[in-house]
Design a protein around this motif. Structure first.
Motif, PDB file in Angstrom:
ATOM      1  N   LEU A  25     -35.708 -40.178  21.692  1.00  0.00           N
ATOM      2  CA  LEU A  25     -35.466 -41.288  20.766  1.00  0.00           C
ATOM      3  C   LEU A  25     -36.229 -42.530  21.190  1.00  0.00           C
ATOM      4  O   LEU A  25     -36.771 -43.253  20.355  1.00  0.00           O
ATOM      5  CB  LEU A  25     -33.969 -41.597  20.670  1.00  0.00           C
ATOM      6  CG  LEU A  25     -33.104 -40.557  19.970  1.00  0.00           C
ATOM      7  CD1 LEU A  25     -31.652 -41.026  19.927  1.00  0.00           C
ATOM      8  CD2 LEU A  25     -33.612 -40.245  18.580  1.00  0.00           C
ATOM      9  N   LEU A  26     -36.265 -42.787  22.497  1.00  0.00           N
ATOM     10  CA  LEU A  26     -36.953 -43.977  23.002  1.00  0.00           C
ATOM     11  C   LEU A  26     -38.467 -43.838  22.993  1.00  0.00           C
ATOM     12  O   LEU A  26     -39.180 -44.835  23.119  1.00  0.00           O
ATOM     13  CB  LEU A  26     -36.497 -44.277  24.437  1.00  0.00           C
ATOM     14  CG  LEU A  26     -35.058 -44.745  24.627  1.00  0.00           C
ATOM     15  CD1 LEU A  26     -34.720 -44.811  26.106  1.00  0.00           C
ATOM     16  CD2 LEU A  26     -34.847 -46.096  23.953  1.00  0.00           C
ATOM     17  N   ARG A  80     -37.471 -41.914  14.218  1.00  0.00           N
ATOM     18  CA  ARG A  80     -37.204 -40.655  14.924  1.00  0.00           C
ATOM     19  C   ARG A  80     -35.835 -40.091  14.553  1.00  0.00           C
ATOM     20  O   ARG A  80     -35.678 -38.883  14.360  1.00  0.00           O
ATOM     21  CB  ARG A  80     -37.299 -40.867  16.430  1.00  0.00           C
ATOM     22  CG  ARG A  80     -38.710 -41.106  16.918  1.00  0.00           C
ATOM     23  CD  ARG A  80     -38.747 -41.336  18.430  1.00  0.00           C
ATOM     24  NE  ARG A  80     -40.061 -41.801  18.819  1.00  0.00           N
ATOM     25  CZ  ARG A  80     -40.313 -43.008  19.344  1.00  0.00           C
ATOM     26  NH1 ARG A  80     -39.325 -43.854  19.583  1.00  0.00           N
ATOM     27  NH2 ARG A  80     -41.541 -43.350  19.645  1.00  0.00           N
ATOM     28  N   ILE A  81     -34.850 -40.960  14.465  1.00  0.00           N
ATOM     29  CA  ILE A  81     -33.497 -40.528  14.091  1.00  0.00           C
ATOM     30  C   ILE A  81     -33.502 -39.944  12.685  1.00  0.00           C
ATOM     31  O   ILE A  81     -32.963 -38.862  12.445  1.00  0.00           O
ATOM     32  CB  ILE A  81     -32.504 -41.710  14.209  1.00  0.00           C
ATOM     33  CG1 ILE A  81     -32.289 -42.072  15.687  1.00  0.00           C
ATOM     34  CG2 ILE A  81     -31.179 -41.396  13.520  1.00  0.00           C
ATOM     35  CD1 ILE A  81     -31.558 -43.388  15.907  1.00  0.00           C
ATOM     36  N   VAL A  82     -34.122 -40.647  11.753  1.00  0.00           N
ATOM     37  CA  VAL A  82     -34.172 -40.192  10.361  1.00  0.00           C
ATOM     38  C   VAL A  82     -34.961 -38.889  10.254  1.00  0.00           C
ATOM     39  O   VAL A  82     -34.532 -37.945   9.582  1.00  0.00           O
ATOM     40  CB  VAL A  82     -34.771 -41.293   9.451  1.00  0.00           C
ATOM     41  CG1 VAL A  82     -35.055 -40.764   8.062  1.00  0.00           C
ATOM     42  CG2 VAL A  82     -33.813 -42.487   9.381  1.00  0.00           C
ATOM     43  N   TYR A  88     -26.274 -41.428  11.825  1.00  0.00           N
ATOM     44  CA  TYR A  88     -26.213 -42.701  12.539  1.00  0.00           C
ATOM     45  C   TYR A  88     -25.371 -43.654  11.721  1.00  0.00           C
ATOM     46  O   TYR A  88     -25.081 -43.401  10.549  1.00  0.00           O
ATOM     47  CB  TYR A  88     -27.616 -43.256  12.828  1.00  0.00           C
ATOM     48  CG  TYR A  88     -28.409 -43.623  11.600  1.00  0.00           C
ATOM     49  CD1 TYR A  88     -28.430 -44.929  11.116  1.00  0.00           C
ATOM     50  CD2 TYR A  88     -29.152 -42.663  10.915  1.00  0.00           C
ATOM     51  CE1 TYR A  88     -29.170 -45.267   9.997  1.00  0.00           C
ATOM     52  CE2 TYR A  88     -29.891 -42.990   9.797  1.00  0.00           C
ATOM     53  CZ  TYR A  88     -29.903 -44.296   9.345  1.00  0.00           C
ATOM     54  OH  TYR A  88     -30.626 -44.634   8.223  1.00  0.00           O
ATOM     55  N   TRP A  89     -24.959 -44.735  12.359  1.00  0.00           N
ATOM     56  CA  TRP A  89     -24.027 -45.659  11.727  1.00  0.00           C
ATOM     57  C   TRP A  89     -24.417 -47.099  12.037  1.00  0.00           C
ATOM     58  O   TRP A  89     -25.040 -47.389  13.053  1.00  0.00           O
ATOM     59  CB  TRP A  89     -22.608 -45.413  12.250  1.00  0.00           C
ATOM     60  CG  TRP A  89     -22.116 -44.049  11.951  1.00  0.00           C
ATOM     61  CD1 TRP A  89     -21.380 -43.643  10.867  1.00  0.00           C
ATOM     62  CD2 TRP A  89     -22.306 -42.853  12.725  1.00  0.00           C
ATOM     63  NE1 TRP A  89     -21.122 -42.296  10.922  1.00  0.00           N
ATOM     64  CE2 TRP A  89     -21.680 -41.787  12.058  1.00  0.00           C
ATOM     65  CE3 TRP A  89     -22.970 -42.575  13.936  1.00  0.00           C
ATOM     66  CZ2 TRP A  89     -21.683 -40.487  12.544  1.00  0.00           C
ATOM     67  CZ3 TRP A  89     -22.982 -41.285  14.417  1.00  0.00           C
ATOM     68  CH2 TRP A  89     -22.342 -40.245  13.725  1.00  0.00           C
ATOM     69  N   ALA A  90     -23.967 -48.006  11.172  1.00  0.00           N
ATOM     70  CA  ALA A  90     -24.168 -49.438  11.387  1.00  0.00           C
ATOM     71  C   ALA A  90     -23.081 -50.031  12.270  1.00  0.00           C
ATOM     72  O   ALA A  90     -23.196 -51.166  12.709  1.00  0.00           O
ATOM     73  CB  ALA A  90     -24.197 -50.170  10.044  1.00  0.00           C
ATOM     74  N   ASP A  91     -22.037 -49.242  12.530  1.00  0.00           N
ATOM     75  CA  ASP A  91     -20.889 -49.769  13.267  1.00  0.00           C
ATOM     76  C   ASP A  91     -20.420 -48.746  14.300  1.00  0.00           C
ATOM     77  O   ASP A  91     -20.651 -47.549  14.146  1.00  0.00           O
ATOM     78  CB  ASP A  91     -19.751 -50.094  12.304  1.00  0.00           C
ATOM     79  CG  ASP A  91     -19.176 -48.837  11.688  1.00  0.00           C
ATOM     80  OD1 ASP A  91     -17.981 -48.582  11.887  1.00  0.00           O
ATOM     81  OD2 ASP A  91     -19.924 -48.087  11.021  1.00  0.00           O
TER      82      ASP A  91
END
Length: 138
Positions: A25-26, A80-82, A88-91
């Motif tokens: 991810l990084l 990368r996540i998508v 994934y979340w905003a919170d």
């Protein structure tokens, strides 16, 4: 106080799989091996040392790790996540799926690693060094 965080140990079911999840991810180099650990070295010298847990995998206690990244790094991490189709979340409570947040004049998101550890990526610290105030992060 002059103390600085040097390293932290994160328990996992597969130390190298978990470390690679983070380095992928990084966009960071392959994790290193140090004794019983798979080690991820961050830009500030801190290492995250993944260890194979000696307990039942269902008993690994999820941790929260927050990474301050630049806007460009955030964009690459988000892509990368998508592209991997990861949730994934905003919170931190997983109530705002497939969204990013815009807290404190920055952007942030949360993704869970293979063992349920919450990885947060944010572009602006929650409280500036010269400000007081409540810590609204998480």
């Amino acid at each position: 106080m002059a103390a600085r965080l040097d390293h932290t140990i994160v328990h996992s079911t597969d130390r190298f799989a978990s470390a690679r999840f983070l380095t992928d991810l990084l966009g960071a180099p392959e994790p290193g091996a140090f004794g019983p650990f798979a080690t991820v070295r961050l830009a500030n010298g801190v290492t995250i040392d993944y260890a194979d847990s000696l307990v039942d995998p269902d008993r690994i206690v999820p941790q929260h790790l927050a990474f301050l990244v630049s806007d460009d790094e955030f964009d690459r991490i988000h892509r990368r996540i998508v592209s991997r189709g990861l949730p994934y979340w905003a919170d931190p409570h997983h109530r705002e799926p497939q969204r990013i947040n815009h807290r404190f004049h920055g952007r942030g998101l949360y993704v869970d690693d293979p063992d349920g550890h919450s990885l947060e990526f944010l572009t602006h610290p929650y409280v500036a060094e010269d400000e007081g105030g409540e810590d609204a992060g998480g």
